[in-house]
Write an enzyme that holds these catalytic residues in place. Sequence first.
Site, PDB file in Angstrom:
ATOM      1  N   HIS A  68      25.734   4.066 -31.535  1.00 21.92           N
ATOM      2  CA  HIS A  68      25.348   2.976 -30.645  1.00 21.92           C
ATOM      3  C   HIS A  68      25.582   3.676 -29.285  1.00 21.92           C
ATOM      4  O   HIS A  68      26.268   4.537 -29.115  1.00 21.92           O
ATOM      5  CB  HIS A  68      26.089   1.902 -30.857  1.00 21.92           C
ATOM      6  CG  HIS A  68      27.652   1.808 -30.724  1.00 21.92           C
ATOM      7  ND1 HIS A  68      28.463   2.468 -31.519  1.00 21.92           N
ATOM      8  CD2 HIS A  68      28.282   1.378 -29.647  1.00 21.92           C
ATOM      9  CE1 HIS A  68      29.629   2.171 -31.042  1.00 21.92           C
ATOM     10  NE2 HIS A  68      29.576   1.493 -30.175  1.00 21.92           N
ATOM     11  N   TYR A 134      33.624 -23.346  -6.908  1.00 21.04           N
ATOM     12  CA  TYR A 134      32.761 -23.410  -5.696  1.00 21.04           C
ATOM     13  C   TYR A 134      31.931 -24.215  -5.321  1.00 21.04           C
ATOM     14  O   TYR A 134      31.592 -24.936  -4.525  1.00 21.04           O
ATOM     15  CB  TYR A 134      32.125 -21.908  -5.522  1.00 21.04           C
ATOM     16  CG  TYR A 134      31.069 -21.620  -4.316  1.00 21.04           C
ATOM     17  CD1 TYR A 134      31.859 -21.288  -2.967  1.00 21.04           C
ATOM     18  CD2 TYR A 134      30.117 -21.666  -4.542  1.00 21.04           C
ATOM     19  CE1 TYR A 134      31.090 -20.937  -1.981  1.00 21.04           C
ATOM     20  CE2 TYR A 134      29.020 -21.430  -3.346  1.00 21.04           C
ATOM     21  CZ  TYR A 134      29.814 -20.934  -1.970  1.00 21.04           C
ATOM     22  OH  TYR A 134      28.895 -20.960  -1.003  1.00 21.04           O
TER      23      TYR A 134
END
Length: 144
Positions: A68, A134
């Site tokens: 992988h 935020y």
Amino acid sequence: MRKKERVPDAVYERGYVYNFHFHLIWVTKYRCPAFTTPELVQDMKDILNRIAELNDVTVETMEVMPEHIHMLISFKPKYAPTNIVKAFKGGSARMFFQKHPEIKRKKFWSGKLWSSSYFMSTLGNMSKDVVEKYIQNQYKKVPD
């Protein structure tokens, strides 16, 4: 005149600013080990770096494992993530098999190097919690 605040580690382009990174993982077909020597690992890294260069992708880090690939990449928002994945998987299989037809013949006789699936997640320098706070605090910052 107010000085513009610059976002740390952001990329400033004409008309937009971005700061995101993608963690991308994909596996070989049937998880068959293909990159089993340092030379084969390096060949795949070179191929992936070339594909990144051709597609305007920044490779921040990469690891080629026997069956992988892990990549941390960044690219402009005008590009679709699925198209970037297709470029990496399709291009790398084609180039790798051109260079190593014996591996295709012995291990990947179906002609497919990669499984059709992949994993991709986005990251930035700010956590989800920081961004939520935020946004929730925006009205508190607006002067009356």
